[in-house]
Design an enzyme around this catalytic site. Structure first.
Site, short mmCIF file in Angstrom:
data_model
loop_
_atom_site.label_atom_id
_atom_site.label_comp_id
_atom_site.label_asym_id
_atom_site.label_seq_id
_atom_site.Cartn_x
_atom_site.Cartn_y
_atom_site.Cartn_z
N HIS A 40 0.83 -1.21 0.00
CA HIS A 40 0.00 0.00 0.00
C HIS A 40 0.86 1.26 0.00
CE1 HIS A 40 0.32 -0.94 4.43
NE2 HIS A 40 0.48 0.37 4.55
N HIS A 98 3.80 7.06 3.82
CA HIS A 98 4.74 5.94 3.68
C HIS A 98 4.34 5.03 2.53
CE1 HIS A 98 1.86 4.07 6.70
NE2 HIS A 98 2.02 3.02 5.93
N GLU A 126 7.51 1.03 5.17
CA GLU A 126 6.95 -0.04 6.01
C GLU A 126 7.21 -1.37 5.30
OE1 GLU A 126 2.70 0.31 6.58
OE2 GLU A 126 2.59 -1.47 7.85
C1 MC0 Z 1 -1.38 0.37 10.75
C2 MC0 Z 1 -0.07 0.25 10.01
C3 MC0 Z 1 -0.25 -0.63 8.77
O1 MC0 Z 1 -0.23 -0.18 7.62
O2 MC0 Z 1 -0.43 -1.85 9.02
C4 MC0 Z 1 0.50 1.61 9.66
O3 MC0 Z 1 0.80 1.98 8.55
S1 MC0 Z 1 0.73 2.65 11.02
C5 MC0 Z 1 1.38 4.17 10.38
C6 MC0 Z 1 1.81 5.06 11.46
N1 MC0 Z 1 3.02 4.57 12.13
C7 MC0 Z 1 4.25 4.98 11.84
O4 MC0 Z 1 4.47 5.88 11.04
C8 MC0 Z 1 5.39 4.35 12.64
C9 MC0 Z 1 6.75 4.79 12.24
N2 MC0 Z 1 6.87 6.23 12.29
C10 MC0 Z 1 7.57 6.88 13.24
O5 MC0 Z 1 8.17 6.27 14.12
C11 MC0 Z 1 7.59 8.39 13.17
O6 MC0 Z 1 6.45 8.81 12.42
C12 MC0 Z 1 8.86 8.98 12.57
C13 MC0 Z 1 9.10 8.51 11.14
C14 MC0 Z 1 10.08 8.61 13.43
C15 MC0 Z 1 8.72 10.49 12.52
O7 MC0 Z 1 8.30 10.92 13.76
P1 MC0 Z 1 8.17 12.48 14.08
O8 MC0 Z 1 7.50 13.18 12.93
O9 MC0 Z 1 7.57 12.62 15.43
O10 MC0 Z 1 9.68 12.84 14.20
P2 MC0 Z 1 10.48 14.12 13.75
O11 MC0 Z 1 9.59 15.30 13.68
O12 MC0 Z 1 11.65 14.14 14.66
O13 MC0 Z 1 10.92 13.71 12.30
C16 MC0 Z 1 12.23 13.41 11.96
C17 MC0 Z 1 12.41 13.79 10.51
O14 MC0 Z 1 11.66 12.86 9.69
C18 MC0 Z 1 10.75 13.58 8.86
N3 MC0 Z 1 9.54 12.78 8.72
C19 MC0 Z 1 8.62 12.53 9.65
N4 MC0 Z 1 7.65 11.76 9.17
C20 MC0 Z 1 7.99 11.51 7.88
C21 MC0 Z 1 7.38 10.77 6.83
N5 MC0 Z 1 6.24 10.12 7.04
N6 MC0 Z 1 7.99 10.73 5.64
C22 MC0 Z 1 9.16 11.36 5.44
N7 MC0 Z 1 9.80 12.09 6.40
C23 MC0 Z 1 9.20 12.16 7.59
C24 MC0 Z 1 10.51 14.89 9.59
O15 MC0 Z 1 10.09 15.87 8.69
C25 MC0 Z 1 11.88 15.18 10.15
O16 MC0 Z 1 12.70 15.70 9.15
P3 MC0 Z 1 13.57 17.02 9.37
O17 MC0 Z 1 14.44 16.68 10.56
O18 MC0 Z 1 14.33 17.16 8.10
O19 MC0 Z 1 12.58 18.11 9.63
CO CO Z 2 0.84 1.30 6.51
#
Ligand code: MC0
Ligand code: CO
Length: 134
Positions: A7, A79, A130
């Site tokens: 996805h 993602h 992912e």
């Molecule tokens: C249900 C399941 C499924 O499909 O089965 C799902 O999908 S669950 C979908 C939801 N779950 C997840 O996303 C889990 C993994 N995600 C995470 O752990 C988090 O979202 C992070 C990726 C670590 C980002 O967290 P957060 O935004 O709080 O951290 P942050 O502000 O320090 O961001 C660090 C840097 O990454 C960038 N950043 C943040 N989110 C981003 C994204 N989605 N794509 C690309 N870059 C991204 C920010 O702009 C920043 O860049 P700069 O430093 O350059 O400004």
């Molecule tokens: Co997902």
């Protein structure tokens, strides 16, 4: 190692409006909203013939998509999810190649009831990846 695209996820600031756009304006089949408390999101899937679009809306106080929506107030592509056959083998190979696994490094059960892991967007050209074991 990676197989099919499972996805593409889009974070949305208004889930009902996102559903309306895909179901009524674009004419796609959209599943019912599903809360994923372990992931801090509510999801719906837009079912396309060759893949799925996952609409993501924050759930709870510490949703991982909150910061993204604060920066991207209209929403945006959040993602991409690729399928793998063996998620632990994939994880170990990625770590050997210097990629960072998000969270505690252990797979969680994703929205399809299968194990998933996330890779740091800074390690993949600014794209959050992912992996889902199928
Ligand atoms: C249900 C399941 C499924 O499909 O089965 C799902 O999908 S669950 C979908 C939801 N779950 C997840 O996303 C889990 C993994 N995600 C995470 O752990 C988090 O979202 C992070 C990726 C670590 C980002 O967290 P957060 O935004 O709080 O951290 P942050 O502000 O320090 O961001 C660090 C840097 O990454 C960038 N950043 C943040 N989110 C981003 C994204 N989605 N794509 C690309 N870059 C991204 C920010 O702009 C920043 O860049 P700069 O430093 O350059 O400004
Ligand atoms: Co997902």
């Amino acid at each position: 190692m990676i197989g099919q695209l499972n996805h593409v996820a889009i974070a949305v600031p208004d889930l009902e409006e996102g559903i309306r756009l895909y179901r009524d304006v674009l004419g796609a089949k959209v599943t019912a909203p599903q809360d994923e408390p372990d992931h801090g999101v509510t999801v719906v899937f837009v079912e396309l013939p060759n893949t799925k679009i996952e609409l993501l809306y924050p759930l709870g106080d510490d949703s991982p998509i909150k910061g993204f929506l604060d920066k991207n107030t209209s929403g945006g592509i959040h993602h991409v999810c690729y399928e793998v056959e063996d998620i632990l083998a994939a994880r170990d190979q990625l770590i050997q190649n210097g990629a960072r696994i998000l969270g505690n490094g252990e797979p969680k059960i994703g929205a399809h009831g299968k194990p998933v892991l996330f890779l740091h967007p800074k390690d993949f050209n600014g794209t959050l990846v992912e992996l889902e074991q199928v």
